[in-house]
Motif scaffolding. Sequence first.
Motif, PDB file in Angstrom:
ATOM      1  N   VAL B   7       0.828  -1.204   0.000  1.00  0.00           N
ATOM      2  CA  VAL B   7       0.000   0.000   0.000  1.00  0.00           C
ATOM      3  C   VAL B   7       0.868   1.262   0.000  1.00  0.00           C
ATOM      4  CG1 VAL B   7      -1.501   1.336   1.552  1.00  0.00           C
ATOM      5  CG2 VAL B   7      -2.117  -1.005   0.935  1.00  0.00           C
ATOM      6  N   LEU B  10       1.725   2.066  -3.493  1.00  0.00           N
ATOM      7  CA  LEU B  10       0.583   2.001  -4.412  1.00  0.00           C
ATOM      8  C   LEU B  10       0.606   3.104  -5.479  1.00  0.00           C
ATOM      9  CD1 LEU B  10      -3.012   1.240  -3.255  1.00  0.00           C
ATOM     10  CD2 LEU B  10      -2.599   3.056  -4.857  1.00  0.00           C
ATOM     11  N   TYR B  11       0.833   4.350  -5.064  1.00  0.00           N
ATOM     12  CA  TYR B  11       0.818   5.429  -6.058  1.00  0.00           C
ATOM     13  C   TYR B  11       2.003   5.334  -7.013  1.00  0.00           C
ATOM     14  CZ  TYR B  11      -3.106   8.001  -3.986  1.00  0.00           C
ATOM     15  OH  TYR B  11      -4.342   8.391  -3.534  1.00  0.00           O
ATOM     16  N   GLU B  12       3.170   4.968  -6.482  1.00  0.00           N
ATOM     17  CA  GLU B  12       4.327   4.786  -7.378  1.00  0.00           C
ATOM     18  C   GLU B  12       4.052   3.664  -8.373  1.00  0.00           C
ATOM     19  OE1 GLU B  12       8.326   4.980  -5.083  1.00  0.00           O
ATOM     20  OE2 GLU B  12       6.684   4.803  -3.640  1.00  0.00           O
ATOM     21  N   ASP B  15       1.624   5.029 -10.914  1.00  0.00           N
ATOM     22  CA  ASP B  15       2.292   6.047 -11.744  1.00  0.00           C
ATOM     23  C   ASP B  15       3.406   5.428 -12.601  1.00  0.00           C
ATOM     24  OD1 ASP B  15       0.752   8.156 -10.753  1.00  0.00           O
ATOM     25  OD2 ASP B  15       2.095   8.507  -9.051  1.00  0.00           O
ATOM     26  N   GLU B  17       6.281   4.273 -11.656  1.00  0.00           N
ATOM     27  CA  GLU B  17       7.546   4.880 -11.259  1.00  0.00           C
ATOM     28  C   GLU B  17       8.418   3.903 -10.460  1.00  0.00           C
ATOM     29  OE1 GLU B  17       8.796   7.953 -11.794  1.00  0.00           O
ATOM     30  OE2 GLU B  17       7.085   9.058 -12.631  1.00  0.00           O
ATOM     31  N   HIS B  41      -7.498  -0.935  -7.574  1.00  0.00           N
ATOM     32  CA  HIS B  41      -8.520  -0.660  -8.594  1.00  0.00           C
ATOM     33  C   HIS B  41      -9.211   0.660  -8.333  1.00  0.00           C
ATOM     34  CE1 HIS B  41      -8.921  -5.093 -10.030  1.00  0.00           C
ATOM     35  NE2 HIS B  41      -7.926  -4.438 -10.590  1.00  0.00           N
ATOM     36  N   GLU B  43      -8.071   3.253  -6.559  1.00  0.00           N
ATOM     37  CA  GLU B  43      -7.152   4.382  -6.740  1.00  0.00           C
ATOM     38  C   GLU B  43      -6.871   4.641  -8.222  1.00  0.00           C
ATOM     39  OE1 GLU B  43      -6.076   6.583  -4.462  1.00  0.00           O
ATOM     40  OE2 GLU B  43      -7.281   5.533  -2.983  1.00  0.00           O
ATOM     41  N   LEU B  47      -7.552   8.179 -10.016  1.00  0.00           N
ATOM     42  CA  LEU B  47      -6.554   8.923 -10.809  1.00  0.00           C
ATOM     43  C   LEU B  47      -7.070   9.178 -12.226  1.00  0.00           C
ATOM     44  CD1 LEU B  47      -3.106   7.377  -9.750  1.00  0.00           C
ATOM     45  CD2 LEU B  47      -4.377   9.291  -8.752  1.00  0.00           C
TER      46      LEU B  47
END
Lengths: 196, 77
Positions: B7, B10-12, B15, B17, B41, B43, B47
Amino acid sequence: MAKTSAATPKVLERGSPLAILCESCVNALYSVAVRLTRRRDTAEDLVQDTYVRALRARARYDEELGAKGWLFAIMRRLHLDDVRRLRRSPQVDSLDDREDFVLYEHLSRDAAASSAEEAFLAHYLDGCLAATVEALPEDLKLPLLLSAGGFTYREMARILGWPVGTVMSRLHRARRLVQRLLVQQCRETGQREDGP
Amino acid sequence: MTCEEAVARLYEYLDRELDPGTRRRVRQHLARCRPCTDKVHFEAYFLAQLRRCLVSERAPASLYRRLEALVAAVRVK
Ligand SMILES: [Zn+2]
């Protein structure tokens, strides 16, 4: 515009006016300018000022950033100058945004919705999202807008003049804060609806 | 990789990245963890909505006219 839109940043000759006027750049700049200034007429002015500055400084075109990134870097500087002059940056820093995935957790509790996504659609997409982002402080709004515009962390770092780690932490913080503010709005709306 | 670690990335991950090794470990975790997969899913959807909402404006014709005038002035010089 049809002729110039065919030009791509790839064939940019030292900031050639044709290439920096490509259609994808203008639409992306205008979209972000609308969210930054919160007014369409001011957004048009900001994009025009960006091009005035870019055309004047085209000898200093930053090849590594590419046409789009370079224009965003210029627009960001002009916008922050305006913000400083007008002192109208919103203050939401006091809000606690440390809790993760509050929106997901909140929507998952909505038993009437068949999925969190549908609940999200049902509740929040009527302009709430844009207004919430527009109300963020500039340091959180900028990475959020650039990320939505398709820039990588490294590209954003170059545009914003921040270390990559700062870009990442502010971007992630901005997303969590937007979710938190949406949940807050939802609770307030719910309270109003349930009220006497 | 634990849920907490997955978690945290998660954003990386969304993205794109993460380095290939970490990306693979997140994927492996998601393949066997339903709660984390649901979060990813949602998130990803969030986005996508942000993108749709924030960068979908079309510049008005009046702005193009102003920009074309600027560029024309530069070419004349
Ligand atoms: Zn998990």
